[in-house]
Design a protein around this motif. Structure first.
Motif, PDB file in Angstrom:
ATOM      1  N   ASN A  40       0.843  -1.203   0.000  1.00  0.00           N
ATOM      2  CA  ASN A  40       0.000   0.000   0.000  1.00  0.00           C
ATOM      3  C   ASN A  40       0.878   1.252   0.000  1.00  0.00           C
ATOM      4  N   ARG A  58       2.384   2.005  -3.379  1.00  0.00           N
ATOM      5  CA  ARG A  58       1.448   2.667  -4.289  1.00  0.00           C
ATOM      6  C   ARG A  58       1.379   4.164  -4.011  1.00  0.00           C
ATOM      7  N   GLN A  77       2.664   7.385  -6.473  1.00  0.00           N
ATOM      8  CA  GLN A  77       1.755   8.440  -6.921  1.00  0.00           C
ATOM      9  C   GLN A  77       2.289   9.826  -6.600  1.00  0.00           C
ATOM     10  N   LEU A 101       6.753  -3.195  -9.243  1.00  0.00           N
ATOM     11  CA  LEU A 101       5.392  -2.724  -9.588  1.00  0.00           C
ATOM     12  C   LEU A 101       4.818  -3.530 -10.757  1.00  0.00           C
ATOM     13  N   PHE A 107      -1.935  -0.243 -11.434  1.00  0.00           N
ATOM     14  CA  PHE A 107      -1.588  -0.460 -10.035  1.00  0.00           C
ATOM     15  C   PHE A 107      -2.356   0.479  -9.116  1.00  0.00           C
ATOM     16  N   ALA A 108      -2.634   1.679  -9.598  1.00  0.00           N
ATOM     17  CA  ALA A 108      -3.292   2.688  -8.762  1.00  0.00           C
ATOM     18  C   ALA A 108      -4.786   2.434  -8.610  1.00  0.00           C
ATOM     19  N   ASN A 147      -5.723  -1.121  -5.992  1.00  0.00           N
ATOM     20  CA  ASN A 147      -4.768  -2.226  -5.983  1.00  0.00           C
ATOM     21  C   ASN A 147      -4.270  -2.529  -4.571  1.00  0.00           C
TER      22      ASN A 147
END
Length: 822
Positions: free
Chosen positions: A728, A731, A735, A765, A801-802, A805
């Motif tokens: 987590n 991610r 970003q 990733l 992935f965003a 996910n």
């Protein structure tokens, strides 16, 4: 002057600018962990940089304490000289070669000292003060010590003249310009034999130490006309030649060698070969450029350990000795899959049963060179040959008799035997190997000489067979009765494991209990059993004892057959198994440094792994998984990839271990339905459907990459709430373009390599996508790590992935199907 250590600095600095190549008397160096080089577990005392004028690379020459133990922390060190370099690449290679050591036979421990005394003596002492080695140069006017650009440790006087040098005391290596003088030798040891090459009057000779010594090669030069006096023979490694000097300044002959393009050295390797090595770029590693003995015509079968003890070499192939005109024998291979490891007697030789010793005749054996000087020999004729053999049978140290047609030779240790046609050597040569007959077999051998005894034995045997048959009938009746009353034994206990071909070795439960000393030395435990350290012969093994027989014997053996058939350098090898009643045990190779988790979570206060070591571990895991997924007859999904199931050897090479949860898949299967299995935090999202492919391992691999990079667990309760789950957090950091925050803060070197580290995170990733079809195959991962393929478009990966996910199964699952560290 107090205790001091000069630490080796890997800086691209010209030779004259480094001030770490000399030392003065009254200096002490301590084998201290304060000066720990994590790349190769060495503590360097003084070093220099050797710059090649015709190339852009540099070699570092260093003297210091070097670890030679598989234990951690290390408990055995040599004071030694090494030469090599550090290559900082994505899958970094660290190449340091030990070329000389002072105490090869007597390693020292932590806190040992090397003292350069005030009177000019170099003294090595163990941690308890025990004297180990010294240069014996007291009161010889020693003024200082230095290491040269060729790795020569020199003690010199105030006129800079050499008083003592390590070049005069070689171990297994000779540098360009160094001589092997008559009376000195290069020595290399193995578990089978110690081999050495020495300069003797008139040439170079190679031996294996035994009784008598086994001469396996000689290069004799013609002695020059005239008196050469007492000047010793010298064999010198020159650039482009191996030069023989007989007498004062008399150059007799030389052997042509490849001309050096960079630094070269000559080494006697553990297999008896004398090889020339050279540092080669751009690969930047030590490479064999010439096999010196091979170039001089030595037969491959003449090397003393080419087929191990008792092994017979013929045409480069290894077999065990067989009786003439027979397919049976008294020997078996040490390892069926590796015949070059040698053979062992089916019944060990026992001095207490000397009356049951006999000879196994092996014809046409060429064992020794024709020079039998100093051998225990008797002039040959048939009567004396029989007397020689009988005398050997009465002497337990005599293990074989060799007949050359001229002499009878006793041998106390059997190395590799060379099978050859008689016309090749010009005489009939036979080997008579001593074997141990069992008492029963010994009686059979003698029975045919005495008919009355033979008849008596027939009566005894007949009566014995009758009693045994009666007892056997009673046992059968009892067994049927117990089975009808519902015996608790497994339904498939009668399954014959011999029905399955290619099985690994089967061990008895009693044998494994003994080799683990009653399962007393536990290495680890998990959800399906505990692992114990054991010893089979001279080899350490890891014995996993499963907690219960969760499957029938037939299913268990079929699974063992499949796992036992796979062999890869990055997979822990299954050596054997045990299946007795409810006991299920697996025997694996022993991997010395334990599991990866102990090296990346800092539970043992170990030094942080450098970036190149981490890259190499990631590459090794990828290669192991690629073999399982793509190179086996049936695809194998491991299903439990995590740091606890990655083991590291002495050199931090990684091996994938613990196949207890693996799933076998046919090549034509795109998916397989199976019960959820694995470990929380490493499970791919598709486990929710119970329909999976080998891509679940790719997802787990991505998690492991992030744990290696960050130096923390994926699910870590000690972290603040928002940082609890590493994937987590990955991610979120991607970003906000803050991936650098996830780099292991224990390692300043990784921060300096942040661009490479971030690229590795992007590979992770790619592996962590929800959609398994978008994850790369492991062969593609390897190509990315090798730099021959690119990571799929980062934007596409990050968008996928965003989108919701969050990692699957962050909460604990049922204990019955989730494994712990194993």
């Amino acid at each position: 002057m107090g205790p001091s250590v000069l630490f080796f600095l890997a800086a691209a600095t010209p030779l004259h600018a480094l001030d770490y190549s000399t030392a003065k008397p009254s200096t002490i160096w301590i084998n201290s962990d304060d000066f720990f080089d994590n790349r190769n577990y060495s503590r360097n005392i003084f070093s220099i940089v050797q710059t090649q004028d015709h190339s852009d690379f540099q070699l570092y020459i260093a003297a210091g304490f070097y670890c030679v133990s598989s234990m951690f922390p290390c408990d055995k060190f040599l004071f030694a000289v090494s030469i090599g370099d550090f290559v900082d690449t994505m899958v970094g290679i660290y190449n340091r070669q030990i070329v000389w050591s002072a105490n090869g036979a007597r390693p020292v421990r932590e806190n040992a000292t090397l003292e350069f005394t005030a009177d000019g003596n170099l003294v090595l002492a163990d941690a308890d003060g025990t004297h180990i080695w010294s240069s014996n140069t007291s009161s010889q006017g020693v003024d200082g010590m230095k290491i040269t650009e060729f790795g020569n440790i020199v003690l010199f006087d105030h006129k800079n003249a050499i008083v003592w040098q390590s070049f005069d005391h070689p171990t297994d290596t000779v540098f360009t310009g160094q001589s092997l003088v008559e009376g000195t030798r290069l020595t290399s040891s193995t578990s089978v034999a110690t081999m050495y090459i020495t300069a003797e009057r008139g040439g170079l000779f190679a031996y294996a130490e035994s009784t008598p010594p086994k001469l396996y090669f000689e290069c004799s030069m013609p002695i020059p006309v005239g008196n050469i006096g007492n000047y010793p023979t010298k064999v010198t490694l020159m650039n482009g030649s191996l030069t023989f000097i007989l007498g004062q300044d008399f150059l007799n002959e030389s052997i042509t060698l490849p001309v050096a393009q960079s630094t070269q050295y000559m080494r006697l390797d553990s297999d008896g070969h004398l090889r020339l090595y050279e540092w080669s770029g751009p690969i930047e590693r030590w490479t064999v450029v010439y096999d010196i003995l091979g170039s001089l015509g030595i037969d491959p079968c003449d090397y003393p350990t080419v087929c191990g003890e008792y092994g017979v070499c013929r045409g480069g192939q290894c077999t065990c000795p067989l009786e003439s005109n027979s397919s049976s024998g008294y020997f078996k291979p040490m390892d069926e899959r590796k015949p070059n490891l040698g053979c062992t007697p089916l019944t060990p030789i026992s001095c207490e049963e000397i009356q049951h010793h006999q000879f196994l005749a092996i014809p046409n054996i060429y064992y020794y060179d024709q020079n039998y000087t100093n051998f225990h020999s008797i002039t040959y004729n048939e009567t004396i040959m029989d007397a020689c053999k009988q005398a050997c049978l009465k002497n337990c140290s005599c293990m074989a008799v060799l007949s050359t047609g001229i002499e009878c030779v006793w041998v106390t240790k059997i190395l590799s035997l060379h099978s050859i046609e008689p016309e090749t050597i010009g005489y009939n040569s036979s080997a008579y190997l001593k074997v141990q007959l069992s008492p029963t077999n010994g009686d059979k051998e003698k029975a045919h000489l005495n008919p009355s005894k033979k008849n008596k034995k027939k009566v005894i045997i007949g009566a014995t067979v009758g009693v045994i048959a009666t007892l056997l009938l009673l046992v059968i009746v009892a067994a049927i009765y117990l089975r009808r009353r519902g015996d608790y034994e497994e339904k498939d206990e009668e399954f014959d494991f011999d029905q399955l071909t290619g099985m690994p070795t089967r061990f008895s439960f009693k044998m494994l209990r003994e080799c683990t000393e009653g399962f007393s030395r536990k290495l680890g435990e998990g959800g399906f059993g505990s692992v114990f350290e054991g010893k089979l012969g001279e080899d350490k093994v890891a014995v996993k004892r499963l907690e219960s027989a969760r499957q029938g014997k037939k299913e268990f053996l079929e699974e063992v057959q499949t796992i036992g058939s796979i062999e890869h350098i990055n997979l822990v090898r299954l050596i054997g198994f045990c299946a007795e009643k409810f006991e299920r045990l697996l025997v694996y190779e022993y991997v010395s440094r334990g599991s990866l988790d102990r090296w990346i979570y800092y539970r043992h206060e170990n030094a942080p792994l450098d970036w190149c070591t981490r890259c190499r571990i990631i590459m090794d895991i990828a290669k192991g998984l690629c073999y399982l997924h793509e190179d086996c007859r049936r695809k194998i999904a491991h299903l439990d990839i995590k740091p606890q199931n990655i083991l590291l050897d002495d050199n931090f090479n990684a091996k994938v271990a613990n196949f207890g949860l693996c799933k076998l898949m046919n090549r034509d299967q795109s998916k397989v339905v199976t019960m959820m299995r694995g470990t929380p935090g490493y499970l791919a999202p598709e486990w929710l459907t119970s329909s999976i492919t080998e891509k679940v391992d790719v997802y787990s691999f991505g998690v492991v990459i992030m744990e290696i990079i960050s130096g923390r667990r994926n699910i870590d309760n000690s972290q603040p709430g928002e940082n609890f789950h590493l994937i987590n957090l990955l991610r979120e950091k991607e970003q906000t373009n803050q991936l650098i925050d996830l780099i292991d803060r224990h390692s300043e070197e990784m921060i300096s390599c942040k661009e490479e580290v971030i690229q590795m995170m992007k590979l992770a990733l790619w592996c962590l996508q929800n959609d398994s079809t978008r994850r790369p195959s492991m062969s593609t991962v390897i190509k990315v790590l090798e730099g021959v393929a690119r990571i799929e478009t980062s934007e596409a990966i990050l968008i996928m992935f965003a989108k919701n996910n969050a990692p699957a199964y962050s909460a604990p699952s049922q204990a019955s199907i989730i494994s712990g560290p194993r």
